[in-house]
Design an enzyme around this catalytic site. Structure first.
Site, PDB file in Angstrom:
ATOM      1  N   HIS A 282       9.889  -2.839   6.042  1.00  0.00           N
ATOM      2  CA  HIS A 282      10.087  -1.405   5.816  1.00  0.00           C
ATOM      3  C   HIS A 282      11.140  -0.857   6.786  1.00  0.00           C
ATOM      4  CE1 HIS A 282       5.745  -1.559   4.129  1.00  0.00           C
ATOM      5  NE2 HIS A 282       6.617  -2.249   3.406  1.00  0.00           N
TER       6      HIS A 282
ATOM      7  N   ASP B 130       5.363   3.047   0.575  1.00  0.00           N
ATOM      8  CA  ASP B 130       5.574   1.613   0.378  1.00  0.00           C
ATOM      9  C   ASP B 130       5.608   1.251  -1.100  1.00  0.00           C
ATOM     10  OD1 ASP B 130       5.191   1.777   3.073  1.00  0.00           O
ATOM     11  OD2 ASP B 130       3.349   0.593   3.134  1.00  0.00           O
TER      12      ASP B 130
ATOM     13  N   CYS C 194       5.911   7.025   6.252  1.00  0.00           N
ATOM     14  CA  CYS C 194       5.163   6.050   5.442  1.00  0.00           C
ATOM     15  C   CYS C 194       4.054   6.717   4.641  1.00  0.00           C
ATOM     16  CB  CYS C 194       4.496   5.016   6.336  1.00  0.00           C
ATOM     17  SG  CYS C 194       5.591   4.058   7.359  1.00  0.00           S
TER      18      CYS C 194
ATOM     19  N   ASP D  65      11.911   2.171   7.530  1.00  0.00           N
ATOM     20  CA  ASP D  65      11.765   3.523   8.081  1.00  0.00           C
ATOM     21  C   ASP D  65      11.230   3.585   9.511  1.00  0.00           C
ATOM     22  OD1 ASP D  65       9.343   2.708   7.061  1.00  0.00           O
ATOM     23  OD2 ASP D  65       8.926   4.544   5.933  1.00  0.00           O
TER      24      ASP D  65
ATOM     25  N   ASP E  53       9.230  -3.881  -1.509  1.00  0.00           N
ATOM     26  CA  ASP E  53       8.388  -2.719  -1.239  1.00  0.00           C
ATOM     27  C   ASP E  53       9.326  -1.513  -1.222  1.00  0.00           C
ATOM     28  OD1 ASP E  53       6.208  -4.388  -0.900  1.00  0.00           O
ATOM     29  OD2 ASP E  53       5.783  -3.786   1.163  1.00  0.00           O
TER      30      ASP E  53
END
Ligand code: ABU
Length: 384
Positions: free
Chosen positions: A251, A114, A359, A253, A200
């Site tokens: 995020h 992140d 992550c 992912d 981020d």
């Protein structure tokens, strides 16, 4: 003829090239995410309505269970000849009082993804978007300085820190009903306003010369503009992506995970905006929908703020080998049918710290160079 120069010690152009060096997060001193203008943590599960989200340090056993899985991942990677480094300890229980905001405690160093990203030979520290994560770069600074000292080709950039003052956030965002959220999705306006650049690092995914950045609760349009102005002079192209059915995007992912040239693992609940999807199709890329996650959102750990789609938050160690969470059998089978070797590891106890295998890692070096996997740019959405 002189032998070819070895690559810089920091070198990663995509998410899949053979992995050589990585940072794996650590759960020590982790605290619960505090409530703040950019974040409203809630307890999971239907029976917990009305319960207040805990504050302060997480329990020692919760931390120990997560650390066991993180250490196990680190040992597995070392057994694959990958160099593994770990963040320094930090006291995340310390409150912050800055000229522009206060927050009762900080968070943790489980998810380096992140905070920091490798773009070729460049280490880029994100602005971050939440107060409790403002100083989360600190546990990685000794490692970053070491790379920077050892190889003069390594470039190190920290994006401008935002004020995180009250007016950087749109607090009414948290009160919207799902219907209202759906109606507003075409605006792509979330809890951060468009005043200060914010991103981020985990909202970026790398595919060689082309980077794709999700507009989200943690990355705004000025944040993407900052990335574009910083990176395009270095020869990269920065494109914005939108997933209009993700009402709480944060995020990329767990939504859009490239596995090898030409193949992206996609989230069936969060299709990519049609015009943007066409760009991938025109360049010969295939989208492979992830199967249902092995548990529902309500069955995720009580204090976990991420979705069940942590199931697809996989870590590639090469274009044909992927590390997945051990319970995600349907995903293992799908990837095996597509010719991948799957390495399954337990990682459920890390979930409540904000992520899974992708992550909880920051890949520093992969073999391979900058390639262009998108040579047909004619259909790229305007402005990108
Ligand atoms: N930190 C990744 C979370 C993404 C998601 O909840 O889907």
């Amino acid at each position: 003829m002189a032998p070819p120069e070895p690559r810089p010690i920091v070198n990663a152009w995509n998410e899949w090239d053979p992995l050589e060096e990585i940072v794996v997060g650590r759960a020590d001193n982790a605290n619960f995410d505090p409530t703040e203008p950019g974040y409203r943590p809630v307890i999971r599960g239907t029976r917990s309505a009305g319960e207040t989200f805990p504050t302060g340090p997480k329990a020692a056993e919760t931390i120990a269970r997560a650390n066991e899985e993180l250490d196990n991942l680190a040992a597995l990677l070392e057994s694959l000849d990958v160099t593994v480094r770990r963040p320094d300890p930090m006291d995340f229980g310390k409150p912050l009082s800055t000229p522009t905001f206060d927050v009762e405690n900080q968070y943790c160093s489980v998810c380096p993804r992140d905070v920091v990203i490798t773009l070729g030979n460049q280490i880029l520290e994100a602005t971050m978007s939440r107060r409790a994560r403002f100083f989360e770069y600190l546990p990685y600074r000794r490692i970053i300085r070491d790379y920077w000292n050892r190889d003069p080709r390594v470039s190190w950039t920290a994006a401008p820190k935002p004020s995180m003052a009250d007016d950087m956030y749109r607090t009414e965002f948290w009160e919207f009903s799902l219907d209202e959220r759906f109606a507003r999705m075409h605006d792509f306006e979330f809890c951060v306003t468009q005043e200060e650049p914010v991103f981020d690092a985990a909202d970026i995914t790398r595919m060689g010369r082309h980077l794709f950045v999700q507009e989200s609760m943690t990355t705004n349009r000025p944040g993407i503009a900052w990335l574009r102005r910083e990176l395009e002079p270095r020869g990269l192209r920065v494109h914005t992506l939108h997933f209009p059915l993700d009402f709480f995007p944060s995020h990329i992912d767990c939504t859009f995970v490239p596995l090898r040239p030409g193949l992206v693992l996609t989230n069936p609940d969060r299709p990519l905006k049609e015009e943007e999807a066409e760009f991938f199709a025109k360049n010969g890329w295939e989208f492979l929908d992830a199967p249902e996650a092995s548990c529902s959102n309500d069955e995720m750990p009580r204090h976990c703020q991420s979705s069940r789609w942590l199931s697809m938050n996989v870590l590639s160690v090469s274009p044909d080998t992927v590390i997945c969470e051990e319970a995600e059998h349907d995903l293992h089978r799908l990837l095996e049918r597509r010719g991948f070797n799957v390495i399954a590891v337990p990682f459920r106890n890390v979930y409540e710290f904000g992520g899974s295998l992708h992550c909880a890692t920051w890949d520093v070096r992969r073999s391979g160079d900058c390639e262009d996997y998108f040579t047909n740019l004619t259909d790229i959405p305007a402005g990108d």
